[in-house]
Write an enzyme that holds these catalytic residues in place. Structure first.
Site, mmCIF file in Angstrom:
data_model
loop_
_atom_site.group_PDB
_atom_site.id
_atom_site.type_symbol
_atom_site.label_atom_id
_atom_site.label_comp_id
_atom_site.label_asym_id
_atom_site.label_seq_id
_atom_site.Cartn_x
_atom_site.Cartn_y
_atom_site.Cartn_z
ATOM 1 N N TYR A 141 -19.630 -17.547 59.510
ATOM 2 C CA TYR A 141 -20.216 -17.407 58.340
ATOM 3 C C TYR A 141 -20.802 -16.098 58.449
ATOM 4 O O TYR A 141 -20.912 -15.140 57.520
ATOM 5 C CB TYR A 141 -21.079 -18.246 57.432
ATOM 6 N N LYS A 187 -14.793 -28.423 68.458
ATOM 7 C CA LYS A 187 -13.361 -28.067 69.025
ATOM 8 C C LYS A 187 -13.458 -27.636 70.496
ATOM 9 O O LYS A 187 -13.244 -26.603 70.878
ATOM 10 C CB LYS A 187 -12.798 -26.898 68.045
ATOM 11 N N ASP A 219 -10.185 -32.054 64.636
ATOM 12 C CA ASP A 219 -8.937 -32.494 64.109
ATOM 13 C C ASP A 219 -9.017 -33.935 63.855
ATOM 14 O O ASP A 219 -8.426 -34.574 62.952
ATOM 15 C CB ASP A 219 -7.800 -31.689 64.887
ATOM 16 N N ASP A 243 -18.654 -27.735 56.170
ATOM 17 C CA ASP A 243 -18.153 -27.346 54.958
ATOM 18 C C ASP A 243 -16.791 -28.062 54.388
ATOM 19 O O ASP A 243 -16.637 -28.825 53.412
ATOM 20 C CB ASP A 243 -17.909 -25.935 54.706
ATOM 21 N N ASP A 247 -16.476 -31.947 52.055
ATOM 22 C CA ASP A 247 -15.463 -31.983 51.036
ATOM 23 C C ASP A 247 -14.471 -33.067 51.165
ATOM 24 O O ASP A 247 -14.264 -33.819 50.119
ATOM 25 C CB ASP A 247 -14.698 -30.635 50.548
HETATM 26 C C1 IPM Z 1 -20.763 -24.936 49.998
HETATM 27 C C2 IPM Z 1 -19.872 -23.572 49.614
HETATM 28 C C3 IPM Z 1 -20.404 -22.386 50.167
HETATM 29 C C4 IPM Z 1 -20.247 -22.642 51.648
HETATM 30 C C5 IPM Z 1 -19.672 -21.121 49.864
HETATM 31 C C6 IPM Z 1 -19.593 -20.933 48.127
HETATM 32 C C7 IPM Z 1 -20.313 -20.029 50.286
HETATM 33 O O1 IPM Z 1 -18.684 -23.968 49.860
HETATM 34 O O2 IPM Z 1 -21.967 -24.672 49.664
HETATM 35 O O3 IPM Z 1 -20.288 -25.632 50.508
HETATM 36 O O4 IPM Z 1 -18.875 -22.483 52.131
HETATM 37 O O5 IPM Z 1 -21.309 -22.744 52.111
HETATM 38 MN MN MN Z 2 -18.108 -26.005 50.428
#
Ligand code: IPM
Ligand code: MN
Ligand code: NAD
Length: 357
Positions: A141, A187, A219, A243, A247
């Site tokens: 990032y 990884k 993975d 990240d 999710d």
């Molecule tokens: C999160 C989001 C952010 C990230 C983006 C919007 C920069 O996806 O907070 O999970 O990748 O950290």
């Molecule tokens: Mn995110």
């Protein structure tokens, strides 16, 4: 107690979900006799439109002068074509960096009433209780060099030993207060950065003899996470892997809209749901406010040291789900609600006088 809470609603569903979380914080303050001072500021696309900058200096100053920051979400199609520094997401990344927030805690649990809400089998998701510790201010990032042209683009994945140590320390200490189990996800079979990551975690392990340490490749971990989630307690990983995996973990819980987070490490923490601005449902009273409301609970616990008050919010959310209330993202909710309706259910359980919308 008195506390200053900076509220950054942001874009899309951000203002809708932060409104419900602020209402919960006000109800708790009333009930426990605290004085919370809320001040709103601009971030993300809303800030770009108003000032040209996704993180105006005034916002950063207000955050620094606050005891905690509650954030909704940033981003949306209106700003997707903007150059990087004028994208809403840059504002959020700069905020994390400027406040020194290197550890992002993302707890994932499966509520008993939502075992059927996941597309995974109830017997797979039942009893899941995982704490992700995502490194938040390094890695791809922020790595330099980075560049873009229409022929070649470059991103860089650097980590230094001190950067790994400070976030790993957070993960080890969390494991001590939980089930003494840490999985570090990397990884290392391909990436030098991951080899260093693994080495640093191994070097630290003797300092925490009670904690069982395992390493996993990202993975195969991605598969294990949704096939045997109960095997995991604390999961430590770098910025991008964290990240993505968090999710994915939202599928266990039943919806992305449920999961909260706390970004820690500096003197002021940021508390925000893990989801984004959800442009597909923004402005329609459809967003699930629970991820943000539970982030407010994390704010009470971590920023203000008010654990009974945090627990109060968590219990109110728990009861609301137990009784079958839920927004449309929660499959099979017996009492479907909008954002405001679900917020009102939770507020009622916090003892606030609310008129049902
Ligand atoms: C999160 C989001 C952010 C990230 C983006 C919007 C920069 O996806 O907070 O999970 O990748 O950290
Ligand atoms: Mn995110
Ligand atoms: P998203 O998280 O916004 O949405 C993904 C899916 O989940 C959508 O179908 C959405 O409707 C649903 N969803 C998200 N939150 C929900 C909620 N509270 N209740 C019910 N359903 C919910 O991800 P995306 O669509 O990939 O990204 C949209 C924008 O948000 C992009 O600009 C992205 O950069 C940004 N984003 C911001 C953050 C943040 O501010 N922390 C996090 C992720 C994405």
């Amino acid at each position: 107690m008195e506390a200053r809470i900076c509220v950054l609603p942001g874009d899309g569903v951000g203002p809708e979900v932060t409104a419900e979380a602020v209402a919960c914080l006000k109800a708790v303050a009333e009930r426990f006799g605290h004085r919370f001072h809320f001040q709103e500021a601009l971030i993300g696309g809303a800030a770009v439109d108003a000032t040209g900058d996704p993180l105006p200096e005034a916002t950063l100053e207000l955050c620094r002068a606050s005891d905690a920051v509650l954030l909704g979400a940033v981003g949306g199609p209106a700003w997707d074509k903007h150059p990087r520094h004028q994208r809403p997401e840059s504002g959020l990344l700069r905020l994390r960096k400027a406040l020194g927030l290197y550890a992002n805690l993302r707890p994932v649990t499966v509520h008993p009433a939502l075992e059927d809400a996941s597309p995974l089998k109830p017997e797979v998701v039942r009893g899941t209780d995982v704490m992700f510790v995502r490194e938040l201010s390094g890695g791809l990032y922020f790595g330099e060099p980075r560049s873009y042209s229409d022929q070649t683009a470059v991103n860089t994945l650097p980590y230094t030993r001190p950067e790994i140590e400070r976030v790993a320390k957070v993960a080890f200490e969390l494991a001590l207060g939980r089930r003494n189990h840490l999985v570090s996800v990397d990884k290392a079979n391909v990436l030098e950065t991951s080899r260093l990551w693994r080495q640093v975690v191994d070097d630290m392990a003797p300092l925490y003899p009670e904690v069982k340490v395992q390493h996993a490749y990202v993975d195969s971990f991605a598969m294990a996470l949704i096939t045997k989630p109960r095997e995991f307690d604390v999961v430590l990983t770098e910025n991008l892997f964290g990240d993505i995996l968090s999710d994915e973990a939202a599928v266990l819980a039943g919806s992305l809209g449920l999961l909260p987070s706390a970004s820690l490490g500096g003197s002021v923490g940021v508390y925000e749901p893990i989801h984004g601005s959800a442009p597909d449902i923004a402005g329609q009273d459809r967003a699930n406010p629970i991820g943000t409301i539970l982030s407010a609970a994390m704010l009470l616990r971590h920023a203000l040291n008010l654990s009974s008050e945090a627990q109060e919010i968590e219990t109110a959310v728990h009861q609301t789900l137990q009784e079958g209330h839920g927004t449309g993202d929660l499959k099979g909710a017996r009492h479907p609600q909008g954002t405001r309706g679900l917020g009102a259910c939770i507020l009622q359980r916090l003892g606030a006088a609310v008129s049902q919308p």
